[in-house]
Write a protein that holds these residues in place. Structure first.
Motif, mmCIF file in Angstrom:
data_model
loop_
_atom_site.group_PDB
_atom_site.id
_atom_site.type_symbol
_atom_site.label_atom_id
_atom_site.label_comp_id
_atom_site.label_asym_id
_atom_site.label_seq_id
_atom_site.Cartn_x
_atom_site.Cartn_y
_atom_site.Cartn_z
ATOM 1 N N PHE A 186 23.343 8.588 -8.671
ATOM 2 C CA PHE A 186 23.738 9.986 -8.847
ATOM 3 C C PHE A 186 23.941 10.321 -10.316
ATOM 4 O O PHE A 186 24.572 9.576 -11.057
ATOM 5 N N THR A 187 23.366 11.442 -10.700
ATOM 6 C CA THR A 187 23.497 11.940 -12.063
ATOM 7 C C THR A 187 23.748 13.427 -12.014
ATOM 8 O O THR A 187 23.333 14.097 -11.062
ATOM 9 N N SER A 188 24.451 13.949 -13.010
ATOM 10 C CA SER A 188 24.774 15.370 -13.024
ATOM 11 C C SER A 188 23.754 16.147 -13.826
ATOM 12 O O SER A 188 23.130 15.621 -14.738
ATOM 13 N N GLY A 189 23.614 17.422 -13.492
ATOM 14 C CA GLY A 189 22.745 18.321 -14.241
ATOM 15 C C GLY A 189 23.528 19.503 -14.738
ATOM 16 O O GLY A 189 24.756 19.491 -14.780
ATOM 17 N N THR A 190 22.832 20.534 -15.108
ATOM 18 C CA THR A 190 23.500 21.686 -15.704
ATOM 19 C C THR A 190 24.413 22.402 -14.724
ATOM 20 O O THR A 190 25.301 23.130 -15.132
ATOM 21 N N THR A 191 24.198 22.232 -13.442
ATOM 22 C CA THR A 191 25.078 22.892 -12.473
ATOM 23 C C THR A 191 26.407 22.169 -12.343
ATOM 24 O O THR A 191 27.345 22.702 -11.766
ATOM 25 N N GLY A 192 26.473 20.950 -12.843
ATOM 26 C CA GLY A 192 27.694 20.174 -12.730
ATOM 27 C C GLY A 192 27.829 19.446 -11.418
ATOM 28 O O GLY A 192 28.755 18.672 -11.232
ATOM 29 N N LYS A 193 26.916 19.668 -10.471
ATOM 30 C CA LYS A 193 26.966 18.978 -9.180
ATOM 31 C C LYS A 193 26.115 17.713 -9.263
ATOM 32 O O LYS A 193 24.923 17.776 -9.584
ATOM 33 N N PRO A 194 26.698 16.542 -8.989
ATOM 34 C CA PRO A 194 25.902 15.312 -9.047
ATOM 35 C C PRO A 194 24.700 15.371 -8.102
ATOM 36 O O PRO A 194 24.804 15.869 -6.975
ATOM 37 N N THR A 300 18.722 -5.160 -26.714
ATOM 38 C CA THR A 300 18.269 -3.766 -26.739
ATOM 39 C C THR A 300 19.486 -2.879 -26.911
ATOM 40 O O THR A 300 20.591 -3.218 -26.508
ATOM 41 N N THR A 301 19.246 -1.728 -27.505
ATOM 42 C CA THR A 301 20.302 -0.738 -27.655
ATOM 43 C C THR A 301 19.653 0.639 -27.673
ATOM 44 O O THR A 301 18.441 0.779 -27.579
ATOM 45 N N GLY A 302 20.470 1.649 -27.759
ATOM 46 C CA GLY A 302 19.951 3.017 -27.748
ATOM 47 C C GLY A 302 21.037 3.965 -27.284
ATOM 48 O O GLY A 302 22.220 3.667 -27.405
ATOM 49 N N ALA A 303 20.627 5.117 -26.768
ATOM 50 C CA ALA A 303 21.518 6.145 -26.222
ATOM 51 C C ALA A 303 22.326 6.864 -27.283
ATOM 52 O O ALA A 303 23.190 7.654 -26.958
ATOM 53 N N ALA A 304 22.062 6.594 -28.572
ATOM 54 C CA ALA A 304 22.768 7.301 -29.643
ATOM 55 C C ALA A 304 22.047 7.023 -30.957
ATOM 56 O O ALA A 304 21.256 6.085 -31.066
ATOM 57 N N ALA A 305 22.319 7.867 -31.932
ATOM 58 C CA ALA A 305 21.729 7.648 -33.254
ATOM 59 C C ALA A 305 22.268 6.347 -33.845
ATOM 60 O O ALA A 305 23.438 6.005 -33.688
ATOM 61 N N ILE A 306 21.405 5.610 -34.535
ATOM 62 C CA ILE A 306 21.766 4.306 -35.066
ATOM 63 C C ILE A 306 21.462 4.283 -36.564
ATOM 64 O O ILE A 306 20.335 4.580 -36.964
ATOM 65 N N PRO A 307 22.418 3.917 -37.402
ATOM 66 C CA PRO A 307 22.113 3.766 -38.830
ATOM 67 C C PRO A 307 21.118 2.617 -39.042
ATOM 68 O O PRO A 307 21.225 1.572 -38.394
ATOM 69 N N VAL A 308 20.184 2.809 -39.948
ATOM 70 C CA VAL A 308 19.208 1.749 -40.233
ATOM 71 C C VAL A 308 19.926 0.489 -40.691
ATOM 72 O O VAL A 308 19.537 -0.634 -40.333
ATOM 73 N N ILE A 432 26.954 11.831 -25.252
ATOM 74 C CA ILE A 432 27.141 10.438 -24.857
ATOM 75 C C ILE A 432 28.423 9.893 -25.468
ATOM 76 O O ILE A 432 28.624 9.945 -26.682
ATOM 77 N N THR A 433 29.293 9.400 -24.607
ATOM 78 C CA THR A 433 30.575 8.834 -25.019
ATOM 79 C C THR A 433 30.560 7.333 -24.768
ATOM 80 O O THR A 433 30.567 6.904 -23.611
ATOM 81 N N GLY A 434 30.481 6.560 -25.828
ATOM 82 C CA GLY A 434 30.501 5.103 -25.680
ATOM 83 C C GLY A 434 29.426 4.572 -24.758
ATOM 84 O O GLY A 434 29.624 3.594 -24.054
ATOM 85 N N GLY A 435 28.262 5.219 -24.730
ATOM 86 C CA GLY A 435 27.169 4.791 -23.867
ATOM 87 C C GLY A 435 27.128 5.465 -22.517
ATOM 88 O O GLY A 435 26.169 5.298 -21.776
ATOM 89 N N PHE A 436 28.154 6.251 -22.168
ATOM 90 C CA PHE A 436 28.192 6.961 -20.894
ATOM 91 C C PHE A 436 27.746 8.411 -21.094
ATOM 92 O O PHE A 436 28.187 9.082 -22.019
ATOM 93 N N ASN A 437 26.886 8.883 -20.205
ATOM 94 C CA ASN A 437 26.467 10.283 -20.246
ATOM 95 C C ASN A 437 27.597 11.194 -19.792
ATOM 96 O O ASN A 437 28.183 10.975 -18.726
ATOM 97 N N CYS A 438 27.895 12.211 -20.587
ATOM 98 C CA CYS A 438 28.900 13.218 -20.216
ATOM 99 C C CYS A 438 28.209 14.565 -20.085
ATOM 100 O O CYS A 438 27.469 14.978 -20.985
ATOM 101 N N TYR A 439 28.459 15.231 -18.968
ATOM 102 C CA TYR A 439 27.835 16.516 -18.694
ATOM 103 C C TYR A 439 28.910 17.597 -18.749
ATOM 104 O O TYR A 439 29.792 17.651 -17.893
#
Length: 532
Positions: A186-194, A300-308, A432-439
């Protein structure tokens, strides 16, 4: 660390039960899961999965039934989840940070017939959190690691399938097909309903076989699973990758940088994926140089901007030979693009790499027309990794997958001349908060239920440690009073901790456009010009 290149990865499994049986045959008594004093070999894991299948058959669980798991990263999560899938059931994963009302909603929406749950975790009694929730489809809750419970104990559940024959178990496992739905995340979208994203066995195994190859996870590797199993990163890039590659999975339940360094040193961890915050925490740990972390090899990493510079530090100070960044979303089985081993540090840090094999990737304009390299547009993709749709939500599926099969991500990105993708913004306002998606819409929906709040809006604001955190702008009803700490405490009781606003600003009004929509760009300007 002992790598065994003579035992290559599983390449021809199209279902999870096939993967489990082939892994047992190929890797045998090699360790698959190690957690504290618990050690489960590949062969033993296959036997335990068959126990789960037998117990589910005894309960009348049929292919296509939904079974939920609500627990931290522990060995039982893996056995229960893959056991359910091997019985042809569909796995529904539940966020361990979710509150009872949030989890209850997903259980109702999915129509889950069974729930596997931890008894207690981080001071929370998980089964008790569902007290008062109306769950008409839920028939049984099986509880891990609790001797006294009003529900079914895990050990009793496993023993209950003893009357089911080995032939019945084998037939059920063999009946699962590659196109069958394996999970609903389950993931949330713009409606806020998962919304429940459906993906199938074969597409998940194909995507993460490439992930394993590209990251170079090998037989004999030791993989510390910090990413939560309820998320595709922990479940698919963790559990499925280890089963495919012959690596040992070491579940890690609670993030603590000192404990992670200790485990890397003592348990000779070689594979350590995670969000950028993980590596920032390790690099800044005051005792980093006191630990022998020379076993680390790939990540592997990702989900946020990373300094070179962080990529350079991960190689020089943490010792990684291979670092891969990637982009994915739940609707893509969790994977769309990846960097490649030959990419330089700047490419790895500033992009999410190129489309994985078999996938088409574009950035499109508002008319759904592809844009040239360098022009920002909505990221869309098409291929075998596309979700099968949102569970019981045809309207939302049609909004996301267009007539030509392109899945619209809601993210804005730019493709360079080499096809590398750079994420620039999010159409859905997700942060994204600490790797978690926040809607924001999901948080806003909860805030709107507060008795004295007339209007609210949530945006993500920069945070040095977490990447971004929620900030709420609140308009109170006339004559009402509410303090920011009081509101934050109210939120903590109703939503997962990472969603809780860290900052609250009370306003007399919020900026609106002509149609009455809140202008979030104006809120962001208010933050930068007038820090809270």
């Amino acid at each position: 660390m002992r790598l065994m290149p003579d035992k290559g990865p599983i390449e021809n499994a199209s279902t999870i039960p096939q993967l489990i049986r082939q892994a047992a045959a190929r890797y045998g008594e090699q360790p698959f899961i190690e957690e504290g004093g618990i050690k489960v070999s590949f062969a033993d894991f296959a036997r335990r999965v068959e126990q789960v299948v037998a117990a589910l058959i005894a309960r009348g669980i049929e292919p296509g039934d939904r079974i939920a798991v609500w627990a931290p990263n522990i060995s039982e999560w893996v056995i229960a989840a893959l056991g359910a899938q091997s019985a042809g059931a569909i796995l529904v994963t539940l966020n361990t940070r979710g509150k009872g009302s949030e989890v209850g909603y997903i259980l109702r929406q999915s129509g889950a017939r069974m729930l596997f749950s931890i008894g207690e975790f981080l001071g929370n009694d998980y089964p008790a959190m569902l007290a008062g929730e109306e769950l008409p489809a839920l028939e049984e809750t099986v509880v891990f690691r609790r001797q006294e419970t009003g529900h079914t104990r895990w050990e009793n559940f496993l023993a209950s399938g003893s009357a089911v024959s080995a032939d019945e178990v084998a037939q059920r496992m063999a009946s699962v097909c590659g196109d069958d739905i394996s999970d609903i995340l389950f993931t949330s979208g713009t409606t806020g309903k998962p919304k429940g994203v459906m993906t199938a066995h074969a597409q998940n195994l194909r995507a993460f076989a490439f992930w394993a190859e590209n990251v170079d996870v090998r037989c004999g590797d030791r993989y510390l699973a910090i990413n939560p199993f309820f998320h595709s990163y922990g479940y698919k890039a963790g559990i499925l990758v280890c089963a495919t590659s012959g690596a040992t999975l070491l579940p890690h339940a609670v993030f603590d940088s000192g404990e992670i360094l200790r485990r890397v040193a003592e348990e000779r961890i070689s594979v350590l994926p995670g969000p950028p915050t993980l590596f920032q925490s390790l690099l800044s740990h005051p005792q980093l140089d006191d630990y022998d972390i020379s076993s680390l090899r790939t990540t592997t990493t990702g989900a946020a901007a990373i300094p070179v510079e962080m990529i350079h530090q991960m190689k020089e100070r943490l010792g990684f030979e291979r670092i891969i960044t990637a982009y994915g979303l739940t609707e893509s089985c969790g994977l769309v693009s990846m960097c490649r081993p030959e990419d330089d540090a700047e490419t790895i840090a500033t992009t999410s790499g190129r489309a994985i094999p078999g996938i088409e990737l574009r950035c499109v304009d508002g008319d759904n027309k592809p844009l040239p390299a360098g022009d920002p547009g909505e990221i869309v993709f098409r291929g075998y990794n596309a979700m099968r749709g949102y569970f019981d939500n045809d309207a939302a599926t049609a909004e996301t997958i267009d007539a030509d099969g392109w899945v619209h991500s809601g993210d804005i990105g730019v493709l360079d001349e080499r096809g590398n993708l750079r994420i620039t913004d999010r159409l859905k306002d997700m942060f994204i908060t600490g790797g978690f998606n926040c809607y924001p819409a999901e948080i806003e929906n909860t805030l709107s239920s507060h008795p004295v709040i007339a209007m609210n809006a949530v945006i993500g604001v920069p945070d040095e440690r977490m990447g971004e955190v929620a900030m709420a702008f609140v308009v109170l009803k006339p004559g009402a009073e509410l303090g920011d700490e009081e509101l934050i405490l109210w939120c903590r009781e109703r939503m997962a901790n990472y969603k809780v606003p860290r900052f609250v600003r009370f306003e007399k009004s919020l900026p609106l456009n002509a149609s009455g929509k809140i202008l979030k760009p104006e809120l962001r300007k208010m933050v930068t010009s007038e820090p809270a």
